[in-house]
Design a protein around this motif. Structure first.
Motif, PDB file in Angstrom:
ATOM      1  N   ALA A  12      51.545  33.695  42.847  1.00 49.06           N
ATOM      2  CA  ALA A  12      50.890  34.747  42.067  1.00 49.06           C
ATOM      3  C   ALA A  12      51.806  35.962  41.937  1.00 49.06           C
ATOM      4  O   ALA A  12      51.869  36.593  40.877  1.00 49.06           O
ATOM      5  N   GLY A  13      52.530  36.297  42.994  1.00 48.98           N
ATOM      6  CA  GLY A  13      53.454  37.432  42.958  1.00 48.98           C
ATOM      7  C   GLY A  13      54.569  37.227  41.944  1.00 48.98           C
ATOM      8  O   GLY A  13      54.936  38.155  41.218  1.00 48.98           O
ATOM      9  N   GLU A  14      55.105  36.004  41.890  1.00 49.75           N
ATOM     10  CA  GLU A  14      56.161  35.708  40.916  1.00 49.75           C
ATOM     11  C   GLU A  14      55.621  35.800  39.490  1.00 49.75           C
ATOM     12  O   GLU A  14      56.309  36.273  38.586  1.00 49.75           O
ATOM     13  N   ILE A  15      54.388  35.359  39.302  1.00 48.06           N
ATOM     14  CA  ILE A  15      53.767  35.468  37.981  1.00 48.06           C
ATOM     15  C   ILE A  15      53.536  36.935  37.637  1.00 48.06           C
ATOM     16  O   ILE A  15      53.863  37.389  36.535  1.00 48.06           O
ATOM     17  N   ALA A  16      53.012  37.696  38.595  1.00 44.62           N
ATOM     18  CA  ALA A  16      52.723  39.120  38.377  1.00 44.62           C
ATOM     19  C   ALA A  16      53.981  39.896  38.010  1.00 44.62           C
ATOM     20  O   ALA A  16      53.913  40.837  37.211  1.00 44.62           O
ATOM     21  N   ASP A  17      55.123  39.504  38.572  1.00 44.04           N
ATOM     22  CA  ASP A  17      56.380  40.192  38.271  1.00 44.04           C
ATOM     23  C   ASP A  17      56.762  40.098  36.796  1.00 44.04           C
ATOM     24  O   ASP A  17      57.548  40.909  36.303  1.00 44.04           O
ATOM     25  N   GLN A  18      56.197  39.130  36.091  1.00 44.18           N
ATOM     26  CA  GLN A  18      56.546  38.905  34.683  1.00 44.18           C
ATOM     27  C   GLN A  18      55.642  39.669  33.711  1.00 44.18           C
ATOM     28  O   GLN A  18      55.855  39.624  32.505  1.00 44.18           O
ATOM     29  N   PHE A  19      54.610  40.341  34.250  1.00 46.37           N
ATOM     30  CA  PHE A  19      53.638  41.010  33.394  1.00 46.37           C
ATOM     31  C   PHE A  19      53.435  42.455  33.828  1.00 46.37           C
ATOM     32  O   PHE A  19      53.599  42.787  34.997  1.00 46.37           O
ATOM     33  N   ASN A  20      53.051  43.279  32.898  1.00 48.95           N
ATOM     34  CA  ASN A  20      52.708  44.661  33.182  1.00 48.95           C
ATOM     35  C   ASN A  20      51.186  44.737  33.358  1.00 48.95           C
ATOM     36  O   ASN A  20      50.471  45.306  32.539  1.00 48.95           O
ATOM     37  N   THR A  22      47.892  44.629  36.578  1.00 52.72           N
ATOM     38  CA  THR A  22      47.592  44.762  38.003  1.00 52.72           C
ATOM     39  C   THR A  22      47.456  43.370  38.624  1.00 52.72           C
ATOM     40  O   THR A  22      47.149  42.398  37.927  1.00 52.72           O
ATOM     41  N   LYS A  23      47.670  43.310  39.930  1.00 52.11           N
ATOM     42  CA  LYS A  23      47.530  42.017  40.617  1.00 52.11           C
ATOM     43  C   LYS A  23      46.106  41.478  40.528  1.00 52.11           C
ATOM     44  O   LYS A  23      45.931  40.280  40.340  1.00 52.11           O
ATOM     45  N   PRO A  24      45.065  42.331  40.608  1.00 54.89           N
ATOM     46  CA  PRO A  24      43.713  41.793  40.401  1.00 54.89           C
ATOM     47  C   PRO A  24      43.525  41.181  39.003  1.00 54.89           C
ATOM     48  O   PRO A  24      42.842  40.169  38.861  1.00 54.89           O
ATOM     49  N   SER A  25      44.159  41.761  37.987  1.00 52.06           N
ATOM     50  CA  SER A  25      44.077  41.190  36.637  1.00 52.06           C
ATOM     51  C   SER A  25      44.765  39.833  36.578  1.00 52.06           C
ATOM     52  O   SER A  25      44.247  38.887  35.972  1.00 52.06           O
ATOM     53  N   ILE A  26      45.923  39.744  37.220  1.00 50.72           N
ATOM     54  CA  ILE A  26      46.643  38.462  37.282  1.00 50.72           C
ATOM     55  C   ILE A  26      45.762  37.431  37.970  1.00 50.72           C
ATOM     56  O   ILE A  26      45.620  36.293  37.498  1.00 50.72           O
ATOM     57  N   SER A  27      45.165  37.825  39.085  1.00 49.25           N
ATOM     58  CA  SER A  27      44.295  36.929  39.842  1.00 49.25           C
ATOM     59  C   SER A  27      43.118  36.456  38.993  1.00 49.25           C
ATOM     60  O   SER A  27      42.744  35.275  39.018  1.00 49.25           O
ATOM     61  N   HIS A  28      42.543  37.359  38.218  1.00 52.74           N
ATOM     62  CA  HIS A  28      41.424  37.005  37.338  1.00 52.74           C
ATOM     63  C   HIS A  28      41.858  35.971  36.293  1.00 52.74           C
ATOM     64  O   HIS A  28      41.160  34.984  36.049  1.00 52.74           O
ATOM     65  N   HIS A  29      43.004  36.194  35.683  1.00 51.93           N
ATOM     66  CA  HIS A  29      43.509  35.259  34.668  1.00 51.93           C
ATOM     67  C   HIS A  29      43.814  33.899  35.286  1.00 51.93           C
ATOM     68  O   HIS A  29      43.501  32.857  34.698  1.00 51.93           O
ATOM     69  N   LEU A  30      44.418  33.900  36.475  1.00 51.81           N
ATOM     70  CA  LEU A  30      44.712  32.630  37.149  1.00 51.81           C
ATOM     71  C   LEU A  30      43.411  31.902  37.493  1.00 51.81           C
ATOM     72  O   LEU A  30      43.327  30.678  37.358  1.00 51.81           O
ATOM     73  N   SER A  31      42.409  32.641  37.910  1.00 55.62           N
ATOM     74  CA  SER A  31      41.114  32.042  38.221  1.00 55.62           C
ATOM     75  C   SER A  31      40.494  31.411  36.976  1.00 55.62           C
ATOM     76  O   SER A  31      39.946  30.307  37.036  1.00 55.62           O
ATOM     77  N   THR A  32      40.605  32.097  35.856  1.00 56.47           N
ATOM     78  CA  THR A  32      40.087  31.561  34.594  1.00 56.47           C
ATOM     79  C   THR A  32      40.815  30.271  34.223  1.00 56.47           C
ATOM     80  O   THR A  32      40.185  29.283  33.820  1.00 56.47           O
TER      81      THR A  32
END
Length: 81
Positions: A12-20, A22-32
């Motif tokens: 998730a951290g590596e994915i988050a590094d590619q986007f502007n 928040t980590k909770p937003s990344i987590s939400h998208h990954l969950s979806t």
């Protein structure tokens, strides 16, 4: 995210590094994506590794190709008349 995971499995951290985002937003998208069965996750120590569920992706692509093929055939028949 899907494009990134097409290249290789990522945390998730590596994915988050590619986007502007928040980590909770990344987590939400990954969950979806997980709920849609497009992404798989596997715990590796303290990290969760995300990967593309290629089985579902192939099924979806097959479905789209089938729909497209049907549409082309319908259009072809309309032009023949």
């Amino acid at each position: 995210m899907i494009s990134l995971l097409r290249e290789r499995d990522l945390t998730a951290g590596e994915i988050a590094d590619q986007f502007n985002m928040t980590k909770p937003s990344i987590s939400h998208h990954l969950s979806t994506l997980k709920n849609a069965k497009l992404v798989l996750d596997e715990r590796n120590g303290q990290n969760i590794i995300y990967s593309l569920n290629t089985t579902v992706v192939h099924e979806v692509m097959g479905w789209f190709l089938e729909m497209f093929s049907d549409k082309v055939q319908e259009e072809g028949f309309k032009h023949d008349k």
